[in-house]
Design a protein around this motif. Structure first.
Motif, PDB file in Angstrom:
ATOM      1  N   ILE A  91       0.846  -1.189   0.000  1.00 45.17           N
ATOM      2  CA  ILE A  91       0.000   0.000   0.000  1.00 45.17           C
ATOM      3  C   ILE A  91       0.886   1.246   0.000  1.00 45.17           C
ATOM      4  O   ILE A  91       1.909   1.290   0.681  1.00 45.17           O
ATOM      5  CB  ILE A  91      -0.932  -0.006   1.230  1.00 45.17           C
ATOM      6  CG1 ILE A  91      -1.828  -1.243   1.215  1.00 45.17           C
ATOM      7  CG2 ILE A  91      -1.771   1.262   1.280  1.00 45.17           C
ATOM      8  CD1 ILE A  91      -2.754  -1.342   0.035  1.00 45.17           C
ATOM      9  N   HIS A  92       0.513   2.244  -0.757  1.00 47.49           N
ATOM     10  CA  HIS A  92       1.337   3.444  -0.923  1.00 47.49           C
ATOM     11  C   HIS A  92       1.650   4.066   0.446  1.00 47.49           C
ATOM     12  O   HIS A  92       0.765   4.184   1.299  1.00 47.49           O
ATOM     13  CB  HIS A  92       0.603   4.456  -1.793  1.00 47.49           C
ATOM     14  CG  HIS A  92       1.474   5.552  -2.309  1.00 47.49           C
ATOM     15  ND1 HIS A  92       1.874   6.616  -1.526  1.00 47.49           N
ATOM     16  CD2 HIS A  92       2.046   5.746  -3.528  1.00 47.49           C
ATOM     17  CE1 HIS A  92       2.634   7.420  -2.235  1.00 47.49           C
ATOM     18  NE2 HIS A  92       2.761   6.929  -3.449  1.00 47.49           N
ATOM     19  N   PRO A  93       2.907   4.471   0.665  1.00 48.23           N
ATOM     20  CA  PRO A  93       3.283   5.040   1.972  1.00 48.23           C
ATOM     21  C   PRO A  93       2.463   6.251   2.380  1.00 48.23           C
ATOM     22  O   PRO A  93       2.253   6.484   3.569  1.00 48.23           O
ATOM     23  CB  PRO A  93       4.755   5.418   1.775  1.00 48.23           C
ATOM     24  CG  PRO A  93       5.247   4.544   0.680  1.00 48.23           C
ATOM     25  CD  PRO A  93       4.072   4.320  -0.222  1.00 48.23           C
ATOM     26  N   ALA A  94       1.979   7.041   1.429  1.00 46.53           N
ATOM     27  CA  ALA A  94       1.160   8.199   1.787  1.00 46.53           C
ATOM     28  C   ALA A  94      -0.143   7.763   2.453  1.00 46.53           C
ATOM     29  O   ALA A  94      -0.616   8.407   3.385  1.00 46.53           O
ATOM     30  CB  ALA A  94       0.863   9.033   0.544  1.00 46.53           C
ATOM     31  N   VAL A  95      -0.718   6.664   1.993  1.00 47.33           N
ATOM     32  CA  VAL A  95      -1.960   6.159   2.581  1.00 47.33           C
ATOM     33  C   VAL A  95      -1.703   5.647   3.995  1.00 47.33           C
ATOM     34  O   VAL A  95      -2.447   5.970   4.940  1.00 47.33           O
ATOM     35  CB  VAL A  95      -2.567   5.051   1.701  1.00 47.33           C
ATOM     36  CG1 VAL A  95      -3.770   4.398   2.393  1.00 47.33           C
ATOM     37  CG2 VAL A  95      -2.985   5.610   0.348  1.00 47.33           C
ATOM     38  N   THR A  96      -0.661   4.857   4.165  1.00 48.81           N
ATOM     39  CA  THR A  96      -0.387   4.289   5.484  1.00 48.81           C
ATOM     40  C   THR A  96       0.001   5.371   6.484  1.00 48.81           C
ATOM     41  O   THR A  96      -0.431   5.333   7.646  1.00 48.81           O
ATOM     42  CB  THR A  96       0.719   3.230   5.381  1.00 48.81           C
ATOM     43  OG1 THR A  96       1.845   3.765   4.669  1.00 48.81           O
ATOM     44  CG2 THR A  96       0.228   1.999   4.636  1.00 48.81           C
ATOM     45  N   ALA A  97       0.793   6.345   6.044  1.00 51.59           N
ATOM     46  CA  ALA A  97       1.191   7.418   6.956  1.00 51.59           C
ATOM     47  C   ALA A  97      -0.018   8.253   7.367  1.00 51.59           C
ATOM     48  O   ALA A  97      -0.165   8.624   8.535  1.00 51.59           O
ATOM     49  CB  ALA A  97       2.244   8.295   6.288  1.00 51.59           C
ATOM     50  N   PHE A  98      -0.897   8.534   6.417  1.00 52.60           N
ATOM     51  CA  PHE A  98      -2.083   9.327   6.724  1.00 52.60           C
ATOM     52  C   PHE A  98      -3.003   8.590   7.699  1.00 52.60           C
ATOM     53  O   PHE A  98      -3.475   9.166   8.688  1.00 52.60           O
ATOM     54  CB  PHE A  98      -2.838   9.648   5.432  1.00 52.60           C
ATOM     55  CG  PHE A  98      -4.131  10.372   5.648  1.00 52.60           C
ATOM     56  CD1 PHE A  98      -4.138  11.711   5.992  1.00 52.60           C
ATOM     57  CD2 PHE A  98      -5.348   9.711   5.508  1.00 52.60           C
ATOM     58  CE1 PHE A  98      -5.332  12.390   6.193  1.00 52.60           C
ATOM     59  CE2 PHE A  98      -6.540  10.376   5.708  1.00 52.60           C
ATOM     60  CZ  PHE A  98      -6.532  11.720   6.049  1.00 52.60           C
ATOM     61  N   LEU A  99      -3.244   7.317   7.454  1.00 51.69           N
ATOM     62  CA  LEU A  99      -4.173   6.569   8.300  1.00 51.69           C
ATOM     63  C   LEU A  99      -3.598   6.273   9.678  1.00 51.69           C
ATOM     64  O   LEU A  99      -4.357   6.097  10.633  1.00 51.69           O
ATOM     65  CB  LEU A  99      -4.565   5.254   7.608  1.00 51.69           C
ATOM     66  CG  LEU A  99      -5.470   5.413   6.390  1.00 51.69           C
ATOM     67  CD1 LEU A  99      -5.705   4.057   5.731  1.00 51.69           C
ATOM     68  CD2 LEU A  99      -6.786   6.061   6.764  1.00 51.69           C
ATOM     69  N   ARG A 100      -2.294   6.253   9.806  1.00 53.55           N
ATOM     70  CA  ARG A 100      -1.732   6.079  11.150  1.00 53.55           C
ATOM     71  C   ARG A 100      -2.046   7.303  12.009  1.00 53.55           C
ATOM     72  O   ARG A 100      -2.271   7.190  13.216  1.00 53.55           O
ATOM     73  CB  ARG A 100      -0.227   5.852  11.084  1.00 53.55           C
ATOM     74  CG  ARG A 100       0.352   5.507  12.451  1.00 53.55           C
ATOM     75  CD  ARG A 100       1.710   4.860  12.365  1.00 53.55           C
ATOM     76  NE  ARG A 100       2.099   4.383  13.684  1.00 53.55           N
ATOM     77  CZ  ARG A 100       3.022   4.953  14.450  1.00 53.55           C
ATOM     78  NH1 ARG A 100       3.667   6.017  14.031  1.00 53.55           N
ATOM     79  NH2 ARG A 100       3.322   4.454  15.629  1.00 53.55           N
ATOM     80  N   GLY A 101      -2.083   8.469  11.381  1.00 52.62           N
ATOM     81  CA  GLY A 101      -2.433   9.672  12.129  1.00 52.62           C
ATOM     82  C   GLY A 101      -3.928   9.926  12.223  1.00 52.62           C
ATOM     83  O   GLY A 101      -4.392  10.590  13.133  1.00 52.62           O
ATOM     84  N   ARG A 102      -4.716   9.373  11.272  1.00 57.70           N
ATOM     85  CA  ARG A 102      -6.152   9.574  11.259  1.00 57.70           C
ATOM     86  C   ARG A 102      -6.880   8.221  11.145  1.00 57.70           C
ATOM     87  O   ARG A 102      -7.592   7.968  10.166  1.00 57.70           O
ATOM     88  CB  ARG A 102      -6.553  10.483  10.098  1.00 57.70           C
ATOM     89  CG  ARG A 102      -6.145  11.932  10.257  1.00 57.70           C
ATOM     90  CD  ARG A 102      -6.748  12.575  11.508  1.00 57.70           C
ATOM     91  NE  ARG A 102      -8.195  12.419  11.583  1.00 57.70           N
ATOM     92  CZ  ARG A 102      -9.066  13.259  11.023  1.00 57.70           C
ATOM     93  NH1 ARG A 102      -8.636  14.309  10.337  1.00 57.70           N
ATOM     94  NH2 ARG A 102     -10.362  13.062  11.162  1.00 57.70           N
ATOM     95  N   PRO A 103      -6.728   7.346  12.113  1.00 63.33           N
ATOM     96  CA  PRO A 103      -7.417   6.047  12.031  1.00 63.33           C
ATOM     97  C   PRO A 103      -8.935   6.181  12.043  1.00 63.33           C
ATOM     98  O   PRO A 103      -9.636   5.254  11.635  1.00 63.33           O
ATOM     99  CB  PRO A 103      -6.908   5.301  13.274  1.00 63.33           C
ATOM    100  CG  PRO A 103      -6.466   6.380  14.218  1.00 63.33           C
ATOM    101  CD  PRO A 103      -5.943   7.482  13.345  1.00 63.33           C
ATOM    102  N   ASP A 104      -9.444   7.328  12.502  1.00 67.41           N
ATOM    103  CA  ASP A 104     -10.897   7.538  12.505  1.00 67.41           C
ATOM    104  C   ASP A 104     -11.463   7.649  11.098  1.00 67.41           C
ATOM    105  O   ASP A 104     -12.682   7.509  10.892  1.00 67.41           O
ATOM    106  CB  ASP A 104     -11.238   8.810  13.288  1.00 67.41           C
ATOM    107  CG  ASP A 104     -10.525  10.036  12.738  1.00 67.41           C
ATOM    108  OD1 ASP A 104      -9.265   9.998  12.642  1.00 67.41           O
ATOM    109  OD2 ASP A 104     -11.195  11.024  12.396  1.00 67.41           O
ATOM    110  N   LEU A 105     -10.614   7.883  10.097  1.00 63.56           N
ATOM    111  CA  LEU A 105     -11.054   7.948   8.707  1.00 63.56           C
ATOM    112  C   LEU A 105     -10.817   6.638   7.956  1.00 63.56           C
ATOM    113  O   LEU A 105     -10.976   6.589   6.734  1.00 63.56           O
ATOM    114  CB  LEU A 105     -10.339   9.093   7.977  1.00 63.56           C
ATOM    115  CG  LEU A 105     -10.699  10.506   8.444  1.00 63.56           C
ATOM    116  CD1 LEU A 105      -9.897  11.541   7.667  1.00 63.56           C
ATOM    117  CD2 LEU A 105     -12.191  10.767   8.296  1.00 63.56           C
TER     118      LEU A 105
END
Length: 368
Positions: free
Chosen positions: A184-198
């Motif tokens: 999975i693209h690093p931008a997706v994983t980095a974003f979701l680690r900070g915003r798991p509510d999304l």
């Protein structure tokens, strides 16, 4: 109708199905399984992962697109025997030597006229005269009316033929296990680690009357968009149509930051001061480096991957930007090594850690 069974993450549901297959292979349990869950939560991916793990052929039947005769087969008249004989459909597995999974997807959306035919498959493992061999595991999946999907309430005659599990979206497990294994693209994983509510917003979207929601499946599609579409304007429009305008706007800011700051392939190819200068000075950027390193690691570049991960811990000593002194570099490094070691164990290159001087130094520092 309320599903009064255990609610499991996708990873835990996969483990239960694998144990069920092992029990069936040993002759101790023959059962049919049902995965309930919201659209996009990962039910289909669970079954595909299971097929890969046990080396099984996957027969994927979408029950919303077939008629009863598609399962029952078609009759023809045997003049010599003076009786009707049925041609069996090719979509049903029949090889007793090869492990197979018969996946009955969208079971709860199937027309009621199809359900009696499905009953025989789920309980007696047969349609007409065709009997499924013991090498076949039956798994069904579906949504509920409350999920906003097209679905029928499951009657007791059908539900009693199944072992039920409700699958829920678990951001932490998806990020730790599924994302690295599927690049999975690093931008997706980095974003979701900070915003798991999304990570999964179906319930909120239904409540607000919104058509587009965030799901594990939609974030995987965002990853594919990032990898395939270079034009920023077109890419942002596609992402908004995948996860919704508001999450997409927030994601775009982080994605641009990460894209400008990280180049994991170049970091793995570099060494020493050159690599140290390439680490981004943001939490999102470093998180993307961690996920990207895990995704790209393997037998050939294991030493470089270990060194790239280990150096995160010492960035505040070698880089004078105030951001590094403020970040939890030790925790980030430990988090990264947990995922990297898990992947190495799964892929068989874990011996690289004992041979790595960078990992020995890191272990000693962490122990101290």
């Amino acid at each position: 109708m309320t599903i009064n069974a255990n609610t499991l993450s996708a990873g835990d549901a996969l483990d239960v199905l694998e144990r069920g297959w092992q029990a069936q292979s040993a002759g101790g349990l023959t059962a049919s399984w049902m995965l309930h869950g919201r659209p996009g939560v990962g039910k289909t991916q669970i079954v595909r992962q299971l097929a890969d793990k046990i080396g099984a052929r996957l027969f994927d039947l979408r029950l919303t697109t077939i008629e009863p005769q598609d399962l029952r087969g078609l009759p023809y008249y045997d003049h010599d025997a003076k009786r009707t004989v049925w041609y069996r459909p090719e979509d049903l597995p029949d090889d007793p030597r090869t492990p197979s999974i018969l996946f009955l997807d969208e079971l709860t959306a199937a027309q009621p006229t199809l359900q009696p035919t499905v009953y025989g498959l789920l309980q007696e493992r047969r349609v007409g005269r065709h009997l499924l061999p013991p090498s076949v595991l039956i798994v069904a999946a579906g949504n509920t009316v409350e999920d906003g999907a097209i679905a029928y309430d499951m009657g007791t005659a059908l539900s009693d033929r199944l072992i039920h599990m409700e699958v829920r979206a678990d951001a932490a497990q998806w990020l730790a296990h599924y994302a690295p294994a599927n690049a999975i693209h690093p931008a997706v994983t980095a974003f979701l680690r900070g915003r798991p509510d999304l990570f999964e917003t179906t319930e909120e979207a239904i409540r607000q009357g919104l058509m587009v929601a965030c799901t594990p499946r939609s974030w995987e599609r965002v990853s594919d968009i990032l990898k395939s579409v270079p034009d920023r304007t077109a890419r942002n429009a596609m992402i908004a149509g995948t996860v919704g305008a508001a999450p997409a706007a927030e994601f775009a800011v982080i994605a641009d930051d990460i894209a400008a700051a990280t180049a994991v392939e170049d970091m793995l190819a570099a060494s020493g001061r050159d690599r140290r200068a390439m680490y981004p000075a943001t939490m999102h950027g470093l998180t993307a480096v961690i996920y990207g390193t895990v995704a790209l690691s393997g037998h050939k570049n294991a030493p470089q991957a270990i060194e790239t991960m280990a150096e995160i811990r010492t960035l505040a000593e070698h880089r004078k930007e105030p951001a590094f002194a403020a970040m939890p570099l030790g925790e980030l490094t430990a988090f990264g090594f947990e995922m990297l070691i898990r992947k190495a164990l799964a892929d068989g290159w874990h011996a690289a850690f004992s041979a790595s001087s960078a990992y020995r130094v890191y272990s000693a520092q962490r122990g101290a």
